[in-house]
Design a protein around this motif. Structure first.
Motif, PDB file in Angstrom:
ATOM      1  N   GLN A 105      42.921 -27.296 -27.418  1.00 55.26           N
ATOM      2  CA  GLN A 105      43.622 -28.350 -28.148  1.00 55.26           C
ATOM      3  C   GLN A 105      42.664 -29.500 -28.470  1.00 55.26           C
ATOM      4  O   GLN A 105      42.700 -30.056 -29.557  1.00 55.26           O
ATOM      5  CB  GLN A 105      44.812 -28.848 -27.337  1.00 55.26           C
ATOM      6  N   ASP A 106      41.782 -29.839 -27.542  1.00 55.97           N
ATOM      7  CA  ASP A 106      40.778 -30.877 -27.793  1.00 55.97           C
ATOM      8  C   ASP A 106      39.826 -30.445 -28.900  1.00 55.97           C
ATOM      9  O   ASP A 106      39.449 -31.248 -29.764  1.00 55.97           O
ATOM     10  CB  ASP A 106      39.980 -31.174 -26.518  1.00 55.97           C
ATOM     11  N   ILE A 107      39.429 -29.179 -28.894  1.00 54.22           N
ATOM     12  CA  ILE A 107      38.514 -28.674 -29.919  1.00 54.22           C
ATOM     13  C   ILE A 107      39.192 -28.698 -31.276  1.00 54.22           C
ATOM     14  O   ILE A 107      38.590 -29.096 -32.279  1.00 54.22           O
ATOM     15  CB  ILE A 107      38.020 -27.263 -29.542  1.00 54.22           C
ATOM     16  N   ALA A 108      40.469 -28.290 -31.339  1.00 52.35           N
ATOM     17  CA  ALA A 108      41.216 -28.317 -32.607  1.00 52.35           C
ATOM     18  C   ALA A 108      41.331 -29.742 -33.125  1.00 52.35           C
ATOM     19  O   ALA A 108      41.163 -29.995 -34.328  1.00 52.35           O
ATOM     20  CB  ALA A 108      42.599 -27.698 -32.424  1.00 52.35           C
ATOM     21  N   ALA A 109      41.584 -30.696 -32.234  1.00 51.73           N
ATOM     22  CA  ALA A 109      41.668 -32.101 -32.643  1.00 51.73           C
ATOM     23  C   ALA A 109      40.309 -32.607 -33.113  1.00 51.73           C
ATOM     24  O   ALA A 109      40.224 -33.361 -34.088  1.00 51.73           O
ATOM     25  CB  ALA A 109      42.181 -32.955 -31.485  1.00 51.73           C
ATOM     26  N   GLY A 110      39.236 -32.187 -32.444  1.00 51.86           N
ATOM     27  CA  GLY A 110      37.890 -32.570 -32.853  1.00 51.86           C
ATOM     28  C   GLY A 110      37.546 -32.031 -34.229  1.00 51.86           C
ATOM     29  O   GLY A 110      36.937 -32.718 -35.047  1.00 51.86           O
ATOM     30  N   LEU A 111      37.918 -30.792 -34.515  1.00 52.91           N
ATOM     31  CA  LEU A 111      37.690 -30.209 -35.844  1.00 52.91           C
ATOM     32  C   LEU A 111      38.468 -30.976 -36.906  1.00 52.91           C
ATOM     33  O   LEU A 111      37.967 -31.242 -37.994  1.00 52.91           O
ATOM     34  CB  LEU A 111      38.109 -28.738 -35.866  1.00 52.91           C
ATOM     35  N   ARG A 112      39.705 -31.329 -36.588  1.00 53.31           N
ATOM     36  CA  ARG A 112      40.540 -32.061 -37.545  1.00 53.31           C
ATOM     37  C   ARG A 112      39.975 -33.455 -37.809  1.00 53.31           C
ATOM     38  O   ARG A 112      39.888 -33.887 -38.953  1.00 53.31           O
ATOM     39  CB  ARG A 112      41.974 -32.150 -37.015  1.00 53.31           C
ATOM     40  N   ASP A 113      39.551 -34.151 -36.767  1.00 54.61           N
ATOM     41  CA  ASP A 113      39.061 -35.518 -36.921  1.00 54.61           C
ATOM     42  C   ASP A 113      37.675 -35.571 -37.562  1.00 54.61           C
ATOM     43  O   ASP A 113      37.441 -36.352 -38.477  1.00 54.61           O
ATOM     44  CB  ASP A 113      39.027 -36.234 -35.567  1.00 54.61           C
ATOM     45  N   ALA A 114      36.762 -34.743 -37.077  1.00 53.00           N
ATOM     46  CA  ALA A 114      35.370 -34.824 -37.520  1.00 53.00           C
ATOM     47  C   ALA A 114      35.131 -34.121 -38.852  1.00 53.00           C
ATOM     48  O   ALA A 114      34.400 -34.619 -39.697  1.00 53.00           O
ATOM     49  CB  ALA A 114      34.457 -34.234 -36.452  1.00 53.00           C
ATOM     50  N   GLU A 115      35.737 -32.964 -39.052  1.00 52.60           N
ATOM     51  CA  GLU A 115      35.428 -32.148 -40.225  1.00 52.60           C
ATOM     52  C   GLU A 115      36.579 -32.055 -41.218  1.00 52.60           C
ATOM     53  O   GLU A 115      36.400 -31.545 -42.313  1.00 52.60           O
ATOM     54  CB  GLU A 115      35.030 -30.726 -39.783  1.00 52.60           C
ATOM     55  N   GLY A 116      37.774 -32.461 -40.816  1.00 52.66           N
ATOM     56  CA  GLY A 116      38.924 -32.355 -41.707  1.00 52.66           C
ATOM     57  C   GLY A 116      39.468 -30.940 -41.810  1.00 52.66           C
ATOM     58  O   GLY A 116      40.187 -30.610 -42.747  1.00 52.66           O
ATOM     59  N   ILE A 117      39.137 -30.089 -40.852  1.00 46.87           N
ATOM     60  CA  ILE A 117      39.601 -28.700 -40.856  1.00 46.87           C
ATOM     61  C   ILE A 117      40.774 -28.586 -39.897  1.00 46.87           C
ATOM     62  O   ILE A 117      40.656 -28.893 -38.715  1.00 46.87           O
ATOM     63  CB  ILE A 117      38.474 -27.740 -40.417  1.00 46.87           C
ATOM     64  N   VAL A 118      41.902 -28.124 -40.404  1.00 45.87           N
ATOM     65  CA  VAL A 118      43.089 -27.978 -39.575  1.00 45.87           C
ATOM     66  C   VAL A 118      43.189 -26.524 -39.121  1.00 45.87           C
ATOM     67  O   VAL A 118      43.323 -25.610 -39.931  1.00 45.87           O
ATOM     68  CB  VAL A 118      44.364 -28.376 -40.350  1.00 45.87           C
ATOM     69  N   ILE A 119      43.083 -26.340 -37.810  1.00 45.41           N
ATOM     70  CA  ILE A 119      43.165 -25.005 -37.212  1.00 45.41           C
ATOM     71  C   ILE A 119      44.119 -25.083 -36.027  1.00 45.41           C
ATOM     72  O   ILE A 119      44.069 -26.025 -35.232  1.00 45.41           O
ATOM     73  CB  ILE A 119      41.772 -24.521 -36.737  1.00 45.41           C
ATOM     74  N   ASP A 120      44.982 -24.096 -35.929  1.00 47.88           N
ATOM     75  CA  ASP A 120      45.913 -24.026 -34.810  1.00 47.88           C
ATOM     76  C   ASP A 120      45.123 -23.775 -33.524  1.00 47.88           C
ATOM     77  O   ASP A 120      44.180 -22.986 -33.511  1.00 47.88           O
ATOM     78  CB  ASP A 120      46.911 -22.884 -35.052  1.00 47.88           C
ATOM     79  N   ARG A 121      45.497 -24.427 -32.447  1.00 49.10           N
ATOM     80  CA  ARG A 121      44.774 -24.309 -31.182  1.00 49.10           C
ATOM     81  C   ARG A 121      44.782 -22.886 -30.653  1.00 49.10           C
ATOM     82  O   ARG A 121      43.879 -22.478 -29.937  1.00 49.10           O
ATOM     83  CB  ARG A 121      45.347 -25.257 -30.140  1.00 49.10           C
ATOM     84  N   ARG A 122      45.785 -22.092 -31.004  1.00 49.46           N
ATOM     85  CA  ARG A 122      45.860 -20.714 -30.514  1.00 49.46           C
ATOM     86  C   ARG A 122      44.820 -19.818 -31.174  1.00 49.46           C
ATOM     87  O   ARG A 122      44.542 -18.730 -30.690  1.00 49.46           O
ATOM     88  CB  ARG A 122      47.259 -20.154 -30.745  1.00 49.46           C
ATOM     89  N   MET A 123      44.235 -20.264 -32.286  1.00 49.81           N
ATOM     90  CA  MET A 123      43.206 -19.490 -32.964  1.00 49.81           C
ATOM     91  C   MET A 123      41.843 -19.671 -32.296  1.00 49.81           C
ATOM     92  O   MET A 123      40.923 -18.899 -32.539  1.00 49.81           O
ATOM     93  CB  MET A 123      43.129 -19.896 -34.436  1.00 49.81           C
ATOM     94  N   ILE A 124      41.713 -20.700 -31.472  1.00 44.54           N
ATOM     95  CA  ILE A 124      40.459 -20.965 -30.776  1.00 44.54           C
ATOM     96  C   ILE A 124      40.449 -20.125 -29.505  1.00 44.54           C
ATOM     97  O   ILE A 124      41.292 -20.282 -28.638  1.00 44.54           O
ATOM     98  CB  ILE A 124      40.309 -22.468 -30.475  1.00 44.54           C
ATOM     99  N   ASP A 125      39.483 -19.210 -29.421  1.00 42.38           N
ATOM    100  CA  ASP A 125      39.436 -18.219 -28.341  1.00 42.38           C
ATOM    101  C   ASP A 125      38.629 -18.754 -27.159  1.00 42.38           C
ATOM    102  O   ASP A 125      37.495 -18.361 -26.935  1.00 42.38           O
ATOM    103  CB  ASP A 125      38.829 -16.918 -28.872  1.00 42.38           C
ATOM    104  N   LEU A 126      39.238 -19.646 -26.416  1.00 43.68           N
ATOM    105  CA  LEU A 126      38.605 -20.248 -25.250  1.00 43.68           C
ATOM    106  C   LEU A 126      39.266 -19.633 -24.022  1.00 43.68           C
ATOM    107  O   LEU A 126      40.440 -19.888 -23.748  1.00 43.68           O
ATOM    108  CB  LEU A 126      38.801 -21.764 -25.288  1.00 43.68           C
ATOM    109  N   ALA A 127      38.525 -18.794 -23.292  1.00 41.90           N
ATOM    110  CA  ALA A 127      39.096 -18.072 -22.153  1.00 41.90           C
ATOM    111  C   ALA A 127      39.647 -19.037 -21.105  1.00 41.90           C
ATOM    112  O   ALA A 127      40.750 -18.863 -20.602  1.00 41.90           O
ATOM    113  CB  ALA A 127      38.048 -17.161 -21.537  1.00 41.90           C
ATOM    114  N   GLU A 128      38.865 -20.054 -20.787  1.00 45.38           N
ATOM    115  CA  GLU A 128      39.330 -21.084 -19.859  1.00 45.38           C
ATOM    116  C   GLU A 128      38.701 -22.401 -20.275  1.00 45.38           C
ATOM    117  O   GLU A 128      37.668 -22.423 -20.947  1.00 45.38           O
ATOM    118  CB  GLU A 128      39.003 -20.734 -18.414  1.00 45.38           C
TER     119      GLU A 128
END
Length: 169
Positions: free
Chosen positions: A96-119
């Protein structure tokens, strides 16, 4: 009798499928419940148009995903976090932090479930995190976690040396 399914029918097929069924099944079950329509030449032509339209839509979507993957592959995010002993974070960096970082820094909106972070990320360092965009399409973004108490000059020099290393490769 040939029919085109108007709705999904369990055990028979999905909406839009052209099926050959028994006359009684079509007359007594499918047609009265408006689950299917007789396969007239106009309906068959309309079905072919819908299939072609759907195919073009899928091709356009896959092209957009490829372009998005190229853009995501070049992104590097930096997170500042409080660090305790031995480089462990107070808290963690989640998808969720990575998705927010992408949205804020790059303007790319990606659902947090698409980010494959095991832990969640719980240590300082540089990590590569895959993002699922489609079938066989998972670009990797670089996530850097730095100590927020480190002086800005140290962080800038580390970023500059990493940029030089990337340019050499």
């Amino acid at each position: 009798m040939k029919v085109i399914l108007l709705q999904d029918v369990e055990g028979l097929g999905k909406a839009g499928d052209l099926k050959d069924v028994a006359n009684g099944y079509a007359r007594n079950y499918l047609l009265p419940r408006q689950l299917a329509a007789g396969a007239t030449p106009s309906l068959v032509a309309n079905r072919k148009q819908r299939i072609a339209t759907e195919q073009r839509k899928l091709e356009k979507q896959s092209e957009q995903n490829r372009q998005r993957a190229e853009r995501l592959g070049q992104i590097s995010l930096t997170f500042k976090a409080r660090v305790g002993r031995e480089g462990r974070l107070y808290g963690s960096i989640t998808s969720q932090d990575i998705a927010a970082g992408l949205r804020d820094a790059e303007g790319i909106v990606i659902d947090r479930r698409m980010i494959d972070l095991a832990e969640p990320i719980r240590t300082v360092g540089t990590f590569t995190v895959p993002v699922k965009l489609g079938q066989k399409l998972a670009p990797k973004i670089t996530v850097k976690v730095v100590d927020e108490s480190a002086t800005t000059s140290e962080a800038e020099s580390a970023t500059a040396s990493e940029a030089e290393n990337a340019a050499v490769e």
